[in-house]
Motif scaffolding. Structure first.
Motif, short mmCIF file in Angstrom:
data_model
loop_
_atom_site.label_atom_id
_atom_site.label_comp_id
_atom_site.label_asym_id
_atom_site.label_seq_id
_atom_site.Cartn_x
_atom_site.Cartn_y
_atom_site.Cartn_z
N SER A 69 28.56 38.33 39.55
CA SER A 69 29.24 39.43 38.88
C SER A 69 30.18 40.14 39.84
N THR B 163 34.13 41.20 39.55
CA THR B 163 34.42 42.64 39.64
C THR B 163 35.45 42.92 40.73
N ALA C 165 31.07 32.01 37.48
CA ALA C 165 31.13 33.44 37.17
C ALA C 165 32.05 33.73 35.99
N GLU D 75 22.86 36.37 40.33
CA GLU D 75 23.67 36.81 39.19
C GLU D 75 24.47 38.06 39.53
N ASP D 76 23.91 38.93 40.37
CA ASP D 76 24.65 40.11 40.80
C ASP D 76 25.80 39.73 41.72
#
Length: 427
Positions: free
Chosen positions: A332, A336, A389, A328-329
């Motif tokens: 992200s 980003t 995402a 999940e990071d």
């Protein structure tokens, strides 16, 4: 012809040496593929031949041909790989609390970092009289090898796990390669490619075992050393799959420091998915290393990395470390990176951003330190991951009312500036 700048192929485990003109992948003194070989050089010969100006301008990695383990009579098989931009990333840097630059290697000819290695491998294969090249891949190496094989006029036969992203498997087929989907994992496809190499004698590009692959990858270290000379970054950050990419960068940067071209070396930070963290686990001395890869970042979905030793040495020698981050990071980080700097990376390519954020949270990277994140693959390689995402597109009716329902009515005078500009143009 001459390969006199290459001294030997040296086993990383036992130190046995082999003729660099021999087609050999691993040291036969060890079971399986554990006896990974390293290319050693005569740097006196290299320095006599290397006369390119270190002016920060790099058209392609072949600027460093004197450092590459290719016969001086060989004609490079090239699509102008390397020479990728080092971009300032002030908005993302401010968000992460570091002085950030991004090395965008997704801008390579087939859209990924692996072109650096493939160019060297296919050059050697063609010069050595090989007709067929092969590898195992989750997608990026497949596309890269297929493209360069087409350029060289060689046949490419590639083994992929059946679950590899469909988008990545279209590209090598466009290049004319035979793509064989193995009913199993990447590691099973990899093992099959080794059996095929032994049986048919095809030239194997697999970066994990072909000792010359990492030598092409180390040109990113040469480039970064040249692009940052005078202000060597505190950290360089890579995602890690098999481990040879971060090891290659470290070898290249270290070489330029040892030869006096730059004054210092960076620390290396290797980032893996928590679902495929074997190198991270080995570096930190974990006993329960899991050899099953479970991550949406398919380019680093490697359960049994073959270059763990080289990767761990790069981390240790540089004073760096390894981190594992959840998927999940990583997802992200895709949005980003795209939303702050306009760089569209596949999940594995965005993983360094997730790693930098985690390193800041844990105090590994300090506020204001200079950091280079290396994006290893462009986002069009894996649109399914990116779509996860960002979610679905917003559907609206074909009317201004629908736009106003989404964003609200325009502010009074919102079009005055545009009207004035049109008036000025009218004279």
């Amino acid at each position: 012809m001459s390969l006199d700048h290459v001294e030997t192929l040296e086993c990383t485990l036992c130190g046995a040496t082999y003729d660099p003109e021999r087609v050999i992948y691993t040291c036969p003194n060890h079971d399986g593929v554990t006896g990974i070989l390293d290319v050693t050089y005569d740097y006196d010969v290299i320095q006599d031949r290397f006369d390119a100006p270190l002016d920060g301008h790099v058209d392609s990695q072949w600027k460093y041909d004197a450092f590459l383990p290719v016969d001086t009579d060989a004609t490079p098989v090239t699509l102008d790989e390397g020479g990728t931009d080092l971009l300032d990333a002030p908005r993302l840097g401010a968000e992460l609390g570091v002085d950030l630059a991004v090395k965008n290697d997704g801008a390579n000819p087939t859209g990924c970092f692996k072109d650096r290695a493939t160019s060297v491998a296919v050059t050697k294969a063609r010069f050595g009289g090989q007709d067929v090249v092969t590898c195992a891949s989750t997608g990026n190496a497949a596309a890269s090898l297929a493209g360069y094989a087409a350029r060289a006029g060689l046949d490419a036969r590639i083994f992929v796990p059946a679950a590899a992203p469909e988008g990545k498997l279209v590209q090598p087929r466009v290049y004319g390669a035979d793509v064989l989907a193995v009913d199993g994992s990447y590691d099973e496809a990899y093992d099959l490619s080794l059996e095929v190499t032994d049986t048919y004698g095809w030239y194997n590009r697999n970066a994990a075992i072909n000792p010359f692959q990492i030598e092409g990858k180390r040109t990113v270290g040469h480039e970064l050393a040249e692009q940052t000379q005078g202000a060597v970054p505190d950290w360089i950050v890579f995602s890690m799959g098999d481990g040879c990419t971060i090891a290659g960068c470290w070898k290249g940067f270290r070489e330029f420091a040892e030869l006096g071209y730059v004054d210092d070396t960076p620390r290396m930070l290797g980032v893996q998915s928590a679902g495929a963290s074997a190198i991270h686990d080995a570096f930190h001395g974990h006993d329960d290393v899991d050899d099953v890869a479970d991550t949406l970042a398919d380019a680093i979905a490697v359960g049994r990395p073959r270059n763990t030793l080289k990767a761990c040495r790069a981390l240790e020698e540089s004073g760096g470390t390894a981190l594992a981050v959840p998927d999940e990071d990583i997802l992200s980080a895709v949005t980003t990176l795209g939303g702050t700097e306009g760089i569209y990376a596949e999940p594995a390519g965005a993983a360094p951003v997730a790693g930098i954020r985690r390193a800041r949270e844990e105090g590994i990277i300090e506020a204001g330190e200079s950091v280079v994140a290396v994006v290893t693959g462009m986002g069009l390689k894996d649109t399914a991951g990116a779509n996860e995402a960002v979610g679905d597109v917003t559907g609206i009716a074909p009317s201004l009312d629908a736009v106003e329902a989404t964003y609200g009515a325009p502010e009074p005078g919102a079009t005055d500036g545009a009207a004035a500009a049109y008036t000025d143009l009218d004279g």
